[in-house]
Structures are given as C-alpha cells and as structure tokens.
Design an enzyme around this catalytic site. Structure first.
Site, PDB file in Angstrom:
ATOM      1  N   ALA A 285       8.159  34.991 -47.675  1.00  0.00           N
ATOM      2  CA  ALA A 285       9.079  36.115 -47.820  1.00  0.00           C
ATOM      3  C   ALA A 285       9.460  36.607 -46.437  1.00  0.00           C
ATOM      4  CB  ALA A 285       8.436  37.245 -48.633  1.00  0.00           C
ATOM      5  N   GLU A 287      10.868  40.377 -44.369  1.00  0.00           N
ATOM      6  CA  GLU A 287      10.904  41.829 -44.506  1.00  0.00           C
ATOM      7  C   GLU A 287      12.222  42.476 -44.133  1.00  0.00           C
ATOM      8  OE1 GLU A 287       9.081  41.074 -40.290  1.00  0.00           O
ATOM      9  OE2 GLU A 287       8.988  40.133 -42.258  1.00  0.00           O
ATOM     10  N   ASN A 288      13.357  41.868 -44.420  1.00  0.00           N
ATOM     11  CA  ASN A 288      14.631  42.499 -44.083  1.00  0.00           C
ATOM     12  C   ASN A 288      14.716  43.881 -44.737  1.00  0.00           C
ATOM     13  OD1 ASN A 288      15.426  39.747 -43.207  1.00  0.00           O
ATOM     14  ND2 ASN A 288      15.513  39.393 -45.407  1.00  0.00           N
ATOM     15  N   GLU A 319       5.307  42.605 -47.442  1.00  0.00           N
ATOM     16  CA  GLU A 319       6.670  42.842 -46.940  1.00  0.00           C
ATOM     17  C   GLU A 319       7.009  44.324 -46.923  1.00  0.00           C
ATOM     18  OE1 GLU A 319       7.994  40.307 -45.554  1.00  0.00           O
ATOM     19  OE2 GLU A 319       6.436  39.011 -46.391  1.00  0.00           O
ATOM     20  N   GLU A 341       2.615  41.465 -38.086  1.00  0.00           N
ATOM     21  CA  GLU A 341       2.103  40.533 -39.077  1.00  0.00           C
ATOM     22  C   GLU A 341       0.642  40.786 -39.433  1.00  0.00           C
ATOM     23  OE1 GLU A 341       3.887  38.951 -40.897  1.00  0.00           O
ATOM     24  OE2 GLU A 341       5.756  38.702 -39.788  1.00  0.00           O
TER      25      GLU A 341
END
Length: 876
Positions: A285, A287-288, A319, A341
């Site tokens: 995935a 994380e926008n 996320e 992260e």
C-alpha cells in the site's frame, strides 16, 4: 539516463537554493482508451513504430530562488517535451531537457516554470500505471511514486523536503471518475481538485477509471466542542465488486481514526479519506494523503483465514499512521525513511491490538514481522535503522526489513524504555512543532528527551545508528537443593557487527503443571547490558524446565536456549499454553535452524509433532512456510525425498483431522498442496478439483483451485490445455496471473526457455505478469532443468539493470538468482561475478550479495543437517 539517479548532495544543494510555493498540474488522460486495446493486451503498451502510449501533462511551478542568477534543474522523465517556459521566456526543449532533467538557468528571486510534455503510461507499476481488465476490456489508471516516480507524470522538484501545495486538473474519458488527494468535482469536461496542504511530490496521487466506488463517513467531536467530518470512500475494479467487503474496510478505518485521534491529539489534516484497491500494484500500500492505494489482493476472492483479515487491517492502520508520521511531518531525505516507516509499522500493530478485533496482533508481529527483520539484519547489506542513503537507488532498496520491521521492533523496545505515556506525548509534540515540515533524527530525539527525561543520544547510538542483531542466551546454575542459585543472560553479537546493546527484557521460567502443560511460574524484568547480566530477582526460584529470554517480546534480539530448555521444547513445545510464548519459541527455533545450530530435519520433526496443536492461525501458517523452506533449502539434499513424503503425509493427516470448514482446515489444505509431489498426493488434488474426491467442509473455491493446480502442473500432472480450461472458468485478471504462474511452472526445458525470454529478454509483460512468470519459473522440483540458467543469469543482470526500470530490474535480479542451484560451484560463480564487477551499480551488487549470503547460509544449514544425520547413524 543522465541525472535519473538523484544524489543526496544534489538534493541538499537544491533545497538550500529553492523554495516551492505551489504546483498546478493538468493531465489529459483521454488517450488511455481506444487505439488498439485488444492488441495491446497481447503485445504490450507500445504503438506502431515502438512509440509508447502517452498522455499530455502540463505543469506550472511557482518557486523562489535564494540566489538570483543561479542555475538549478527540474525533474521529468518523459518521451517528449513539447514546450518549456521560464518566467515568460520560451526555452528550447531540445537544449534544456536531457530525458530526466530540465536545466534552469539565470533564475530570478520569484519564478514560474511551465512544462508541456507527453508522458508515458506505465506497465511496470511506476508512475501512471495503465491496466486493461481482461474480463471486460475496461481500462483503469492509478499512480505510484515512492520514492521518485512522480516525475514520470509531471515536471517537479522530486525530493521530499521541497514540499508545496498542489492543484490537479484531469481530463478523462467520458463516464470515468477521477480521484486525487483533495476533494474533486467535474465541470466543463474536467475534474478539478481542491488544493492540498503542503506535501511532498511522492505522495501526490491520481486514480481514474470506471472504478466501483462505495462511500461512508466518519465524525469526531473533540473536547472543545468542535466536530471533524471526514468523507470516506473505497474503490476497486468493477470485476472485484462482488467480493469487496467494504463494510469491514470502513469499520477498521473508523476504529483507526478514533484510535489515532485519541493518542495523537492532532486532527486528521487532509480532508477526505479514500482508499483505492488497484491492480498490478508493486507494494502492499501507499500513504497518499486523502487517497491511499492498496494492492487489490486485499480484496479476497475466496475463503481466507483470519490472518489475512488481520494483515489487511494492519496495513490499513499502517497507512493511516502515515498521515501523521510521513505526510504531515516528512523526513528531509531518505536517510531518515525510518522516521515514517518504522513508526507506521509499529503503530499498525499497536492500533490493531488497541482498536480492532485483532487482539493477538503482537503475536503476528513477533512471529512474522520480526522474522523479516532478523533475516535482513544478518545480510551483508544490513545497515543502521538511520541509513546512509547516497541516492535514489539506495533509497529504493532500503524499503526493507530493517527500515520497517526492525525499526518497529526497536520502537517497541523504546516504549518499554521510556514508557508509553512519554512516547505518545513525544509524538504529539513532534506533530505540533513540525506540521507540514521536514525533520531529521534529532528533531524526534529532542522531544522524547523532554517527555521521558532520559538521554536519548545513548539509546539512539546503540539502536538506530548501528547494525546487527544480538543473541541472548540464559545461563542457569542450580544449588544443592535444586533451586536457582544464579540465572544470567549472556549477550553476543556477530563479529561483523560487534555492538552489544542495552535490552529491557522479561525472563520467564516455565514448568509442567499437574495437567502436563508448560506454564510460567516466575517472571522478572531486567536491563541487560554488556556480555553477562545476572537476573537477581530469580535467585531461589524452583528449577525451571524452560527459560524464555525476551518473554513477552519486549526487545529485538535472537533468543537462544540453554540445553535443558531445548530438550524440554523437543518433547513438549505443544504444551506451552501461552500463545505468545509459544510463538517466541517457534521463532527462536527457526532462527537456530537458519543459523545452522539446529538440524533442519529436527525443525521439520517439530512441525510434524506440534503444528497440529497450534491454535493461532497466523503462527500455523508461518510454521508451514518455515517447514517448506527447511525442506527446500536447509535439509541435506539426500533427505529431501524422505522429508517431503513425511510433510505430505503429516499435512494430509492434519487436513483430515481439522474441524470441517475451519480456517485451520484451509491452512492445512494449502500446505498439503505445497508439499505434494507423489502420485497419491497429486491424484487426491486432481480428485478434489474434479469433484471425485471430497474432504468434509473443504470448499474448493476458485482461489483454492489454482493452489491445487500449481503442484499438478509443476509435476507434469496437468498440461496447458487444463490451464486454458481453467482460465475459461476464471477469465479474470486474477485468473490470468494464476495461469501465467502455472504455465511457467511446467517441467519442460522449452517452457523454461520461454519464461526466461519473456522476462529477461523482453519487456512486453506487465509488472504483475512478469512477477507471476518469475514465481512459476523457479520450482524446487526442477533443479536440473534450471541448472543452465546460472551462467545466463550472471551474463544478463548488468544489462537488465541498465535497461529496465528499477522495480522490474530488482524483481528480476532477486527473483531469478540461482538459489536452487545450492552448491559450492554456484557460490563460486557468484563470487566470480562480484570480483569482476566491482564497479557495477551499488544497488545491483547489493542484491547479488544478498543472494550470495542466503546461498552460503543454505549450504551451512545443509552441512549441519548432514552432520547430525551422520552422528546419529554412528550412534545407532
């Protein structure tokens, strides 16, 4: 391509010179459909004459320069640039654009750059990915940028510390919907989106197509009486809509938003919260902000275990944590990638346990995530959590088990060190002081020192700025009465990374109770520091049958056992009643197997004896994977047929004994398929597929059918016609990926040559189909067929690295390393390549060195297993 690999020094120099006030990005994606889609599905994305399919990208950047008259550059990777204008002055694209950079000379104090380009749609998952659904011919688009692929979609300054607000405008085919970071609406044939907060280029995002879209909402009233309303959305391909359990996605999303608002004291800052499940995605995935993207495999087409739902929830929460750790506050450069992260990885499990139904997620963390970290931390490429990232290629390779899982493990240790309240208060101050800005390690340490009163510099030097994993072993001395006279913890480190660290650990003592179960009867927490630490609190305790160092999994270390504890586990591992303690024992035994301290056939024997009693489904599935790895890699080659037969018989026994319809039954069915090779096992798999055999409660759904077909194909019991018929039955994107993997698994020299050519000699396959081909190509039962590819591998990889995108090149170099040719000759060939290519790209050498290290470990494990067998024969 010159300039494509941005260095840290270049980024630092540019950040000192420029400040960005805003972007306006206009994309025309109407070219995504039409013009030979059916041919492109078969042959790739190129049009006649080899030209890639492109879209128009017009970008306006307003920025300031601290030194008027200076020179700098903007980033763009595109087939063509039509026009470039700087401060109203037209520049010749042929002179200023070199394929990856636009030269900017004689900058003013205030500047406006306009770039009109034709950018290419991607088939590698990097940039703007274009996917044609084989089920219905629909086209779907989405972007993926980290660390530096937004420059494939629009001109920009591609580094995390040049944040700015973004406005996106997108023209799309009629009937499509478009999403971006901000809220959007369509008018006059264009989708226009609200300006974002200041964010980095790599977390901007666009998704477009006839996606299935579901909505919900979240509301939160704060102590001051204000209310936060967050529109929620979730989208996937239309073909996956019947399987999309969006209610559960929204449930976890709302639980996460509640949890993080409770703990972070900073309202979610990015407006809406959409989550897009997209095809052919390279990552788990991304994380926008406002538009999080996930791989669509998180939508389950068949029955899965609770471990899969727990894993999805963990990723959703990981996320979401990034909205604060990474998006609101972002690292200056990729050296401090861990600042986002490691925190997100820790927070994903922390929130899973604290907010959702998955209360045992720390067991999964201890058993699965840490296994990833332990492997990465013993490779020659291991690095401190705060890494030395010289350039973008370094950054790409550091999305690894150190940055994620070790970093999260160390944060778990930090919470034990400073206390949870001090840790969370530090996070709250960190957000408020650095909102919409960029930080380094020192910014975090300073707030943690404030809130905890501890010296974080010493802790950081030991845990963040050194590499390697320590081993902790108990030493038990008994007195004449049979009680503990002294119990000490011995700490060791590898010669290559000799740092001994401070560890806050719990030491647990276990004995069999009246029922025969192994129960903890004493526990002490202690700060382990140096090579030997006495646990004074446990003196005088009854003699233990099992000593578990790092009980409750407080620190990051490899746990070892004294000889008495190891014998206890050999006979009674299944009697350890606490599921976390049991998982820690399994993890320790697996590390011993990989370290050639426990013969691999002994680990297989432990799985055969005790895995059927494992209650935690995630641990059970991990044991299946480890047992398979033991058989493929670590047992002596001569014992493989025996070990394979034993595992197949044991798996079938447990499959038939499992509760009908249970998740344990499903896990054993999948494991049975993975170890099936004999005629009786293959006949049973074929019968289950055809309906002539039945195991009560086992639903052989479409996903399980493909699981059964793969070993049948690999062992020559199912041919291309069978696979073609199965694709007719499952003519979907998922079905196509399964079929391609099975086709590549057929035991034929011609099949292997075709698979090699499709992946290595051609770039016609999309990222997902290349990945499937690689997965099918290397079957453990086909070592002889694969032998000729060792020489071909070393002849090809430098060319592959130079000519393919970094993601595809990484997949090829790692996925096709000749690990199944487990001999000294392969090790020598690897060493010869490394010696002859000292000037090869550092990232390429790193991947080859990692393959070499894994192979050397395999050979040590096989030698250990063979020597144990020899000794036992001598004693017989």
């Amino acid at each position: 391509m010159p300039g494509e690999n941005l260095s840290r020094d270049e980024a630092r120099e540019r950040a000192a010179l420029l400040s960005v006030d805003g972007y306006e990005v206009s994309l025309d994606l109407r070219s995504a459909i039409g013009d030979g889609d059916s041919e492109e599905r078969a042959a790739g994305e190129e049009r006649a004459g080899g030209e890639p399919r492109t879209f128009r990208s017009v970008t306006t950047i307003r920025f300031r320069c601290a030194e008027p008259g200076a020179t700098s550059f903007a980033d763009l990777i595109a087939p063509r640039v039509t026009a470039v204008s700087l401060n109203g002055r037209d520049l010749d694209p042929g002179e200023v654009f070199d394929g990856s950079r636009i030269a900017l000379e004689d900058l003013a104090a205030d500047n406006e750059l306009i770039v009109d380009a034709q950018c290419a749609y991607s088939r590698t998952g990097e940039g703007l990915h274009r996917f044609v659904d084989p089920e219905d011919g629909e086209v779907y688009l989405y972007t993926q940028y980290e660390p530096a692929d937004s420059r494939r979609v629009f001109a920009n300054f591609e580094q995390p510390d040049l944040k700015a607000p973004f406005r996106f405008e997108v023209r799309a085919p009629e009937g499509w919907t478009v999403w971006s970071n901000g809220a959007g609406a369509e008018s006059d044939g264009a989708w226009r989106f609200a300006e974002t907060k200041p964010i980095s280029t790599y977390i901007t995002c666009v998704a477009a197509g006839p996606y299935h879209y579901v909505t919900d909402s979240y509301s939160r009233t704060f102590d001051d009486g204000t209310t936060l309303e967050i529109p929620l959305g979730a989208l996937c391909r239309k073909g996956l809509a019947p399987y999309f359990d969006s209610d559960d996605v929204f449930l976890v999303t709302k639980q996460g938003l509640d949890f993080f608002h409770d703990h972070f004291d900073y309202p979610y800052p990015f407006g809406k919260y959409d989550q897009a499940f997209v095809p052919e995605y390279n990552l788990g995935a991304m994380e926008n902000p406002g538009l999080v993207t996930f791989r669509e495999e998180f939508i389950f087409r068949g029955k899965v275990t609770q471990s899969s739902y727990e894993g999805r929830a963990n990723v959703i929460l990981h996320e979401m944590a990034h909205m604060w750790f990474g998006d609101l506050v972002t690292m200056v450069w990729w050296d401090d990638l861990w600042l986002k992260e490691s925190f997100a990885d820790f927070m994903g499990t922390f929130a899973n346990v604290g907010a959702t139904r998955f209360k045992d997620a720390w067991i999964t963390f201890a058993n699965r995530r840490k296994a990833w970290a332990y492997r990465a931390d013993q490779l020659p490429s291991t690095h401190p959590i705060t890494a030395d990232i010289r350039d973008l290629q370094d950054a790409k390779l550091n999305f690894d088990g150190i940055t994620y899982a070790k970093g999260a493990s160390v944060l778990k240790q930090l919470v034990a060190y400073v206390g949870q309240d001090a840790f969370l208060e530090g996070a709250r101050r960190y957000f408020k002081r650095n909102a919409y800005g960029n930080t380094r390690l020192g910014d975090l340490l300073s707030v943690l020192e404030e809130t905890s009163g501890r010296d974080m510099g010493t802790w950081a030097r030991s845990w963040l700025q050194t590499a390697g994993v320590n081993s902790l072993t108990p030493q038990v001395l008994l007195n004449a009465e049979g009680r503990v006279d002294e119990l000490a913890v011995l700490q060791e480190a590898a010669e290559s990374h000799p740092e001994l660290r401070p560890h806050r650990v719990a030491v647990g003592l276990y004995r069999r109770g009246a029922s025969g179960s192994l129960e903890r009867y004493a526990r002490a927490e202690v700060d382990v520091d140096g090579p030997r630490t006495v646990v004074a609190e446990l003196a005088g305790a009854e003699a233990p049958e099992l000593v578990l160092v790092n009980d409750d999994d407080l620190t990051y270390c490899k746990t070892r056992f004294d000889s008495g504890s190891l014998e206890t586990l050999r006979d009674g591992l299944g009697s350890v009643t606490d599921p976390l303690a049991r998982a820690l024992c399994w993890s320790a035994l697996w590390n011993m197997t990989r370290d050639a301290l426990l013969p691999a056939r002994d680990f297989v024997g432990l799985v055969l004896r005790f895995a059927g009693r494992e209650s935690d489904i995630g641990v059970l599935q991990m044991l299946h994977a480890w047992a398979n790895s033991s058989l493929v890699n670590y047992v002596a080659p001569q014992w493989r047929p025996t070990g394979g037969q034993l595992l197949a018989e044991g798996a079938l026994r447990e499959l038939r004994a499992a509760e009908a319809g249970s998740q344990h039954q499903l896990a054993w069915a999948r494991f049975f398929a993975s170890v099936s090779s004999g005629p009786d096992e293959l006949a049973l798999l074929r019968g289950l597929l055809e309906g002539t055999e039945k195991i009560e409660g086992l639903d052989v759904d479409q996903e399980l059918r493909w699981v059964f077909l793969e070993p049948l194909t690999a062992h020559g019991a199912a041919d291309e016609a069978v696979l073609a018929a199965e694709l007719v039955r499952d003519d979907t994107a998922s079905g196509k990926r399964h079929q391609v993997r099975c086709l590549a698994a057929r035991p034929s020299a011609a099949v292997k040559a075709q698979g090699w050519a499709q992946v290595v000699e051609s770039d016609a396959l999309s990222n997902a189909l290349a990945e499937s081909t690689i997965a099918g190509f290397g079957r453990p039962s086909q070592r002889e067929l694969l032998a000729p590819y060792t020489e071909k591998y070393f002849a090809a990889i430098e060319r592959v690295w130079a000519s393919r995108s970094i993601q595809i090149a990484m997949n090829i170099v790692s996925g096709l390393f000749p690990s199944l040719q487990d001999s000294q000759e392969t090790l020598d060939a690897t060493d010869a390549w490394l010696a002859a290519h000292e000037d090869a790209a550092p990232a390429l050498r790193r991947l080859v060195l990692e393959g070499r290290d894994d192979l050397a470990r395999v050979l040590r494990g096989q030698a250990c297993d063979a020597e144990a067998a020899r000794r036992r024969r001598a004693l017989a």
